[in-house]
Design a protein around this motif. Structure first.
Motif, PDB file in Angstrom:
ATOM      1  N   CYS A  82      -2.069  -5.394  -7.278  1.00 52.53           N
ATOM      2  CA  CYS A  82      -0.981  -5.944  -6.458  1.00 52.53           C
ATOM      3  C   CYS A  82      -1.579  -7.106  -5.659  1.00 52.53           C
ATOM      4  CB  CYS A  82      -0.437  -4.853  -5.537  1.00 52.53           C
ATOM      5  SG  CYS A  82       0.933  -5.375  -4.503  1.00 52.53           S
ATOM      6  N   SER A 114      -3.514  -3.590   3.335  1.00 52.46           N
ATOM      7  CA  SER A 114      -3.122  -4.980   3.545  1.00 52.46           C
ATOM      8  C   SER A 114      -1.897  -5.049   4.472  1.00 52.46           C
ATOM      9  CB  SER A 114      -2.825  -5.616   2.176  1.00 52.46           C
ATOM     10  OG  SER A 114      -2.075  -6.768   2.324  1.00 52.46           O
ATOM     11  N   ALA A 115      -0.917  -4.179   4.219  1.00 53.80           N
ATOM     12  CA  ALA A 115       0.294  -4.174   5.062  1.00 53.80           C
ATOM     13  C   ALA A 115      -0.059  -3.799   6.499  1.00 53.80           C
ATOM     14  CB  ALA A 115       1.334  -3.208   4.491  1.00 53.80           C
ATOM     15  N   ARG A 175      -3.267  -1.970  -1.072  1.00 54.75           N
ATOM     16  CA  ARG A 175      -1.987  -2.610  -0.719  1.00 54.75           C
ATOM     17  C   ARG A 175      -1.475  -2.084   0.621  1.00 54.75           C
ATOM     18  NH1 ARG A 175       1.157  -1.206  -6.022  1.00 54.75           N
ATOM     19  NH2 ARG A 175      -0.879  -1.726  -6.851  1.00 54.75           N
ATOM     20  N   GLN A 176      -1.655  -0.765   0.851  1.00 57.30           N
ATOM     21  CA  GLN A 176      -1.220  -0.202   2.140  1.00 57.30           C
ATOM     22  C   GLN A 176      -2.075  -0.759   3.278  1.00 57.30           C
ATOM     23  OE1 GLN A 176      -1.661   4.028   1.442  1.00 57.30           O
ATOM     24  NE2 GLN A 176      -0.280   3.952  -0.316  1.00 57.30           N
ATOM     25  N   VAL A 225       8.428  -1.337   4.236  1.00 52.81           N
ATOM     26  CA  VAL A 225       7.015  -1.608   4.554  1.00 52.81           C
ATOM     27  C   VAL A 225       6.822  -1.763   6.073  1.00 52.81           C
ATOM     28  CG1 VAL A 225       5.053  -3.127   4.157  1.00 52.81           C
ATOM     29  CG2 VAL A 225       6.535  -2.509   2.247  1.00 52.81           C
ATOM     30  N   PRO A 231       0.735  -8.074  -1.642  1.00 49.22           N
ATOM     31  CA  PRO A 231       1.523  -6.966  -1.093  1.00 49.22           C
ATOM     32  C   PRO A 231       2.462  -7.456   0.010  1.00 49.22           C
ATOM     33  CG  PRO A 231      -0.840  -6.484  -0.982  1.00 49.22           C
ATOM     34  CD  PRO A 231      -0.703  -7.919  -1.383  1.00 49.22           C
ATOM     35  N   GLY A 274       4.138  -3.251  -5.708  1.00 51.50           N
ATOM     36  CA  GLY A 274       4.064  -2.246  -4.642  1.00 51.50           C
ATOM     37  C   GLY A 274       5.423  -1.717  -4.223  1.00 51.50           C
ATOM     38  N   THR A 310       3.428   0.403  -1.377  1.00 52.86           N
ATOM     39  CA  THR A 310       2.942  -0.270  -0.156  1.00 52.86           C
ATOM     40  C   THR A 310       3.574   0.406   1.065  1.00 52.86           C
ATOM     41  OG1 THR A 310       2.895  -2.322  -1.420  1.00 52.86           O
ATOM     42  CG2 THR A 310       2.666  -2.546   0.947  1.00 52.86           C
TER      43      THR A 310
END
Ligand SMILES: Cc1cc2nc3c(=O)[nH]c(=O)nc-3n(C[C@H](O)[C@H](O)[C@H](O)COP(=O)(O)OP(=O)(O)OC[C@H]3O[C@@H](n4cnc5c(N)ncnc54)[C@H](O)[C@@H]3O)c2cc1C
Length: 520
Positions: free
Chosen positions: A183, A50-51, A47-48, A228, A186, A336, A370
């Motif tokens: 998740c 993805s961000a 998820r991180q 985020v 995200p 997230g 996230t």
């Protein structure tokens, strides 16, 4: 002269001093390095990534428009710099200071050493109100205020590229070994999303901020949700704070009936943005608080929790038998995000009632966020686990929190669907239903829904006793003074108080500070 602007968690072109400085001097290579070693760490997650990926792609578009395409490389940072230096004779690397986890700390030291050996100038600039090599915590507030009051740097008008530099596509999460983690969508880490969130917050979304922020369902809509894009650096804290000040000034010129949100909502947001830097400063000053308890005697008293501990696994999966805790964990897994109070509650519940080591539970939380920003969770996890020696330990009663923050059980029913049929009056304590009511609700305790891992009152008393045993030791107070001097907030200082008298207010003195449950 070949300059590299190294983008890390500062994925923006506005208010970016390294880019701004390099642009004025001449040709440059904007560089982003995907480090597989970083993405293999236990505190990182899909998820991180993805961000971050969304922000890197957006940054690439912006840099293209400005004339210098982003160069993406995959590998260890020093290897990437060595290769670029061999091909292009790099003279200067410009970057923001990063207050990250142990991996990025060690990596930055290696890059600094490499640059020194090769005669490359490595220039780092602060990006938050976080001060590197801070000699006294007393000076932090002034330094922070000065930084935040200084001008937001505009995006450079044009960049001069160095031609023909090879770049690669961002690797897929699978290539980095980042498995699906529950998740599905995200939150993006882009500047566009940050601007949208900020605009809607000031246009009215933040109207109920102060009351809604404590509740997980309402908070998801009314909180700023900027954590985020702040964690990817797509927007700077300084830009955000200055926007808050401008909105505040605008409101004070208008009649109150025209205010889309109250002044107090803006003031609360400003206070939280201040905390952002205050907590990151702790990790900057003391990088080992990622692993070590802030207070030396709490470190001695620690009992490690194995990663396969069944209680840890049940807590992390949202299967503790406490509906509100389980709903918070399942919601965090799926989205997230979780509001501040509920993050504090799930962490405190793990450390106090479930007697899990803060680091084991903190690691699991870190990868579910996230918005993971190492400088916030590690000091916070320790604070919610009674490890600092300078904060009043706060245990949360998950039943009371449930009825206060989710009185109709809407949040619990959404995330713990097996309890859908439980009446509102006992939605946070299904074990109190008699056999007929359980049957009518379709719930089998230890069957469709887990039995409670502990009796929370008994467990809280045991936690208090464990804390008291540490806090009654002779050296406790003097160790707490050391923590305060190095890391403690100075905002509560008594006028004219000496440092040690000031500390006397924060430091633990008697057991009455060990509240069994906090209303907060
Ligand atoms: C155990 C624990 C772990 C946390 N881990 C993180 C993390 O990894 N990343 C992160 O950004 N926040 C973390 N927080 C702080 C806070 O919970 C989140 O910042 C917030 O919930 C994010 O939602 P928001 O952007 O809507 O915040 P808002 O409530 O709208 O606040 C605005 C901003 O202020 C800052 N902020 C808010 N609360 C805090 C706080 N308590 N401490 C420091 N800064 C704060 C954040 O930058 C946040 O985006 C953690 C809190 C706890 C108790």
């Amino acid at each position: 002269m070949v300059q590299i602007v190294w983008f890390k968690r500062d994925l923006r072109t506005v208010d970016h001093r390294p880019l701004h400085e390099a642009a004025q001097r001449g040709p440059l290579i904007p560089l982003y390095i995907v480090e597989p070693g970083y993405w293999a760490l236990p505190d990182t997650s899909r998820r991180q990534y993805s961000a971050i990926s969304s922000a890197v792609e957006e940054l690439g578009d912006r840099l293209n428009a400005l004339g210098a395409p982003l160069v993406v490389r995959v590998g260890e940072a020093v290897d990437v710099f060595r290769d670029l230096h061999r091909r292009h004779s790099v003279t200067r690397i410009l970057a923001h200071e990063e207050t990250g986890n142990g991996f990025t700390y060690a990596r930055d030291r290696l890059v600094r050493r490499f640059a020194r050996q090769e005669g490359i100038r490595f220039q780092e600039f602060p990006q938050f109100g976080v001060i590197r090599r801070l000699t006294s915590r007393d000076d932090w507030g002034r330094g922070h205020a000065n930084f935040m009051a200084s001008s937001v740097l505009p995006e450079p008008k044009r960049l001069t590229p160095i031609p023909d530099i090879a770049s690669v596509d961002l690797p897929s999460p699978e290539v980095l070994g980042l498995a699906a983690d529950g998740c599905d969508r995200p939150q993006p880490g882009t500047r566009a999303s940050a601007i949208r969130l900020v605009d809607t917050f000031f246009a009215g979304r933040g109207r109920a901020y102060r009351t809604a922020m404590s509740r997980p369902l309402d908070g998801a809509k009314s909180c700023s949700r900027v954590s985020v894009p702040l964690s990817t650096g797509a927007i700077s804290i300084r830009e955000l704070l200055q926007r808050c000040y401008a909105e505040r000034a605008d409101l004070s010129r208008r009649a109150e009936c025209d205010w889309p949100i109250p002044l107090t909502a803006i003031d609360s947001l400003v206070a939280r943005l201040h905390w952002h830097c205050h907590f990151i400063q702790k990790l900057e000053t003391s990088p080992d608080i990622e692993w070590r308890a802030q207070h030396a005697l709490h470190e001695v008293a620690r009992r490690p929790t194995a990663p396969d501990d069944p209680v840890l696994i049940a807590w992390a999966a949202g299967r503790t038998g406490f509906p509100f805790v389980d709903a918070c964990m399942r919601s965090l897994i799926a989205t997230g995000w979780l509001n501040f109070r509920m993050r504090a509650m799930v962490q405190a519940f793990a450390s106090y009632q479930l007697a899990l080591d803060w680091h084991a539970s903190g690691l699991l939380l870190a990868r579910l966020f996230t918005d993971y920003e190492p400088g916030i969770p590690w000091p916070r996890v320790q604070m919610q686990s009674g490890q600092t020696g300078i904060n009043t330990p706060r245990m949360y009663n998950p039943i009371k929190q449930g009825y206060d923050q989710d009185p109709s059980g809407q949040f619990v029913r959404r995330w713990v669907p097996e309890l859908r049929g439980v009446p509102d009056a006992l939605i946070h304590e299904p074990w109190r239903l008699d056999a007929d009511a359980l049957k009518a609700a379709g719930v089998v305790i230890s069957g469709t829904y887990p039995a409670r891992l502990v009796d929370h009152m008994v467990a809280a008393r045991a936690a208090r006793d464990r804390l008291t045993a540490v806090r009654h030791q002779a050296a406790y107070r003097s160790e707490a003074v050391k923590v305060y001097d190095q890391l403690g907030s100075r905002t509560r200082r008594r006028p004219g108080a000496t440092k040690s008298r000031d500390h006397a207010k924060d430091a633990p003195q008697k057991d009455q500070q060990l509240q069994l449950f906090s209303d907060q």
